[in-house]
Design a protein around this motif. Structure first.
Motif, PDB file in Angstrom:
ATOM      1  N   GLU A 215       0.806  -1.254  -0.095  1.00  0.00           N
ATOM      2  CA  GLU A 215       0.145   0.005   0.214  1.00  0.00           C
ATOM      3  C   GLU A 215       0.891   1.279  -0.118  1.00  0.00           C
ATOM      4  OE1 GLU A 215      -3.658   1.665   2.687  1.00  0.00           O
ATOM      5  OE2 GLU A 215      -2.237   0.161   3.401  1.00  0.00           O
ATOM      6  N   ALA A 216       1.817   1.276   0.778  1.00  0.00           N
ATOM      7  CA  ALA A 216       2.839   2.269   0.745  1.00  0.00           C
ATOM      8  C   ALA A 216       3.487   2.785  -0.453  1.00  0.00           C
ATOM      9  CB  ALA A 216       3.866   2.158   1.898  1.00  0.00           C
ATOM     10  N   ASN A 217       3.786   1.507  -1.047  1.00  0.00           N
ATOM     11  CA  ASN A 217       4.629   1.686  -2.533  1.00  0.00           C
ATOM     12  C   ASN A 217       3.666   2.304  -3.573  1.00  0.00           C
ATOM     13  OD1 ASN A 217       7.176   1.313  -1.442  1.00  0.00           O
ATOM     14  ND2 ASN A 217       7.231  -0.960  -1.684  1.00  0.00           N
ATOM     15  N   ARG A 218       2.318   2.090  -3.498  1.00  0.00           N
ATOM     16  CA  ARG A 218       1.579   2.809  -4.462  1.00  0.00           C
ATOM     17  C   ARG A 218       1.047   4.143  -3.734  1.00  0.00           C
ATOM     18  NH1 ARG A 218      -1.191  -2.078  -3.236  1.00  0.00           N
ATOM     19  NH2 ARG A 218      -2.752  -1.324  -1.908  1.00  0.00           N
ATOM     20  N   TRP A 219       0.980   4.544  -2.731  1.00  0.00           N
ATOM     21  CA  TRP A 219       0.456   5.682  -2.097  1.00  0.00           C
ATOM     22  C   TRP A 219       1.596   6.879  -2.025  1.00  0.00           C
ATOM     23  CZ3 TRP A 219       1.489   9.137   2.177  1.00  0.00           C
ATOM     24  CH2 TRP A 219       0.831  10.379   2.444  1.00  0.00           C
TER      25      TRP A 219
ATOM     26  N   ALA B  17       4.385  12.683  -6.961  1.00  0.00           N
ATOM     27  CA  ALA B  17       3.840  13.358  -8.175  1.00  0.00           C
ATOM     28  C   ALA B  17       2.969  14.576  -7.847  1.00  0.00           C
ATOM     29  CB  ALA B  17       3.014  12.493  -9.202  1.00  0.00           C
ATOM     30  N   LYS B  18       2.293  14.634  -6.824  1.00  0.00           N
ATOM     31  CA  LYS B  18       1.577  15.778  -6.388  1.00  0.00           C
ATOM     32  C   LYS B  18       2.431  16.837  -5.918  1.00  0.00           C
ATOM     33  CE  LYS B  18      -2.934  13.575  -5.953  1.00  0.00           C
ATOM     34  NZ  LYS B  18      -3.982  13.125  -4.867  1.00  0.00           N
ATOM     35  N   HIS B  19       3.331  16.381  -5.079  1.00  0.00           N
ATOM     36  CA  HIS B  19       4.210  17.504  -4.215  1.00  0.00           C
ATOM     37  C   HIS B  19       5.599  17.587  -4.552  1.00  0.00           C
ATOM     38  CE1 HIS B  19       0.821  17.950  -1.286  1.00  0.00           C
ATOM     39  NE2 HIS B  19       0.498  16.420  -1.729  1.00  0.00           N
ATOM     40  N   HIS B  20       5.951  17.112  -5.589  1.00  0.00           N
ATOM     41  CA  HIS B  20       7.242  17.387  -6.293  1.00  0.00           C
ATOM     42  C   HIS B  20       8.518  16.901  -5.620  1.00  0.00           C
ATOM     43  CE1 HIS B  20       4.697  19.806  -9.098  1.00  0.00           C
ATOM     44  NE2 HIS B  20       4.408  20.225  -8.041  1.00  0.00           N
ATOM     45  N   PHE B  21       8.548  15.616  -5.141  1.00  0.00           N
ATOM     46  CA  PHE B  21       9.418  15.213  -4.533  1.00  0.00           C
ATOM     47  C   PHE B  21       9.750  13.509  -5.321  1.00  0.00           C
ATOM     48  CE2 PHE B  21       6.224  13.820  -1.653  1.00  0.00           C
ATOM     49  CZ  PHE B  21       6.330  12.205  -1.300  1.00  0.00           C
ATOM     50  N   SER B  22      10.760  12.961  -5.411  1.00  0.00           N
ATOM     51  CA  SER B  22      10.962  11.501  -5.943  1.00  0.00           C
ATOM     52  C   SER B  22      10.708  10.350  -4.788  1.00  0.00           C
ATOM     53  CB  SER B  22      12.029  11.639  -6.645  1.00  0.00           C
ATOM     54  OG  SER B  22      13.256  11.509  -5.640  1.00  0.00           O
ATOM     55  N   TYR B  23      10.238   9.242  -5.238  1.00  0.00           N
ATOM     56  CA  TYR B  23      10.214   8.396  -4.182  1.00  0.00           C
ATOM     57  C   TYR B  23      10.561   7.236  -4.907  1.00  0.00           C
ATOM     58  CZ  TYR B  23       8.010   4.720  -1.274  1.00  0.00           C
ATOM     59  OH  TYR B  23       7.851   3.781  -0.177  1.00  0.00           O
ATOM     60  N   GLU B  24      11.409   6.297  -4.367  1.00  0.00           N
ATOM     61  CA  GLU B  24      12.044   4.875  -4.753  1.00  0.00           C
ATOM     62  C   GLU B  24      11.914   4.131  -3.520  1.00  0.00           C
ATOM     63  OE1 GLU B  24      15.916   5.369  -6.437  1.00  0.00           O
ATOM     64  OE2 GLU B  24      15.438   7.384  -7.037  1.00  0.00           O
ATOM     65  N   ALA B  25      11.702   2.673  -3.872  1.00  0.00           N
ATOM     66  CA  ALA B  25      11.863   1.622  -3.027  1.00  0.00           C
ATOM     67  C   ALA B  25      12.543   0.624  -3.161  1.00  0.00           C
ATOM     68  CB  ALA B  25      10.257   1.277  -2.572  1.00  0.00           C
ATOM     69  N   THR B  26      12.967   0.026  -2.498  1.00  0.00           N
ATOM     70  CA  THR B  26      13.870  -1.188  -2.436  1.00  0.00           C
ATOM     71  C   THR B  26      14.168  -2.224  -1.299  1.00  0.00           C
ATOM     72  OG1 THR B  26      16.198  -1.914  -3.053  1.00  0.00           O
ATOM     73  CG2 THR B  26      15.915  -0.078  -1.641  1.00  0.00           C
ATOM     74  N   ASP B  27      14.083  -3.545  -1.711  1.00  0.00           N
ATOM     75  CA  ASP B  27      14.265  -4.505  -0.528  1.00  0.00           C
ATOM     76  C   ASP B  27      15.488  -5.154  -0.556  1.00  0.00           C
ATOM     77  OD1 ASP B  27      14.495  -5.856  -2.985  1.00  0.00           O
ATOM     78  OD2 ASP B  27      12.786  -7.302  -2.545  1.00  0.00           O
TER      79      ASP B  27
END
Length: 259
Positions: free
Chosen positions: A32-36, A42-52
């Motif tokens: 869920e977090a990796n969707r939200w 995209a809305k607030h102009h930062f970048s998000y990446e996720a890794t295991d």
């Protein structure tokens, strides 16, 4: 690795670490977090990446990110732990969820990292939790903090499994409690075991350590249909508008933005 692109250069970069292998409720939250978070990026102009890949928890990799998230667990490798401590002691920022603060000796996650659990988080070991995952009425303890700005004095959380800790955070001058369970929540939990239902007490659920740029939130455990063995998701951590606003504002503050 997953991520979200934004128009132009992002205001700050976020890297989320997760394990996603133990407890379906935690795995549900990770997904869920990796969707939200990409949607918020995209809305607030930062970048998000996720890794295991926890092997990336090293100085050269972390140097490219303003904020680190722990979605479900903590690093176990001594070199990774040292790299994270160095990152935080030299101006890095961190947002941790639910099980990222768990430690219990003896267990598969023993308390074997004093700096992290006793100094950084200040909470010490896990002691107990409520069951089942249920919504709570949360009270804003520090309304002047950027993460709590504009929130109502109390609000209903999304369903969660709530933790109780070894140490009383109110006695630690380094800790600033942001949210706590309001007395209107009691009794909290449905059992069936009596000790899984809280009837009184003081339970902080989100706080920051004044010596670091960090926020821990106890949320991150969805309700699941274990009883009927369907393992169906019965709740969403981001279903509470006020709680989601708090998480977003916490992240923006950690990233150096004023919400």
């Amino acid at each position: 690795m997953s991520g979200a692109a934004t128009d132009g250069a992002p205001a700050f970069k976020v890297i989320a670490f997760y394990t996603g292998k133990s407890d379906l409720a935690h795995i549900s939250f990770v997904h869920e977090a990796n969707r939200w978070f990409p949607t918020m990026a995209a809305k607030h102009h930062f970048s998000y990446e996720a890794t295991d890949d926890w092997g990336k928890l090293n100085a050269s990799f972390l140097a490219g990110y303003r904020v680190v998230l722990f979605l479900d667990t903590r690093p176990e490798d001594p070199a990774q732990r040292a790299a994270f401590r160095d990152y935080m002691e030299h101006g890095g920022a961190w947002l941790g969820f639910h099980f990222a603060a768990f430690a219990l000796t003896p267990s598969a996650f023993p308390q074997n990292w004093d700096w992290y659990h006793d100094q950084f988080l200040g909470s010490g070991q896990y002691v107990s939790n409520t069951w089942r995952p249920t919504s709570a009425v949360l009270r804003v303890v520090t309304p002047g903090h950027p993460a709590t700005r504009g929130l109502p004095a109390t609000f209903a959380s999304a369903p969660n499994e709530w933790y109780r800790w070894e140490k009383d955070l109110r006695t630690n001058p380094s800790i600033q409690i942001l949210l706590a369970i309001d007395a209107a929540s009691f009794p909290l939990g449905t059992g069936p075991k009596p000790h899984e239902i809280w009837h009184e007490g003081y339970y902080p659920v989100a706080w920051t350590n004044r010596n670091y740029r960090m926020i821990y939130v106890n949320m991150g455990h969805n309700d699941m249909d274990y009883e009927h063995r369907t393992n169906r998701e019965l709740s969403s951590t981001f279903a509470s508008e006020a709680q989601s606003k708090f998480i977003l504002q916490a992240l923006l503050w950690l990233g150096g933005r004023t919400p």
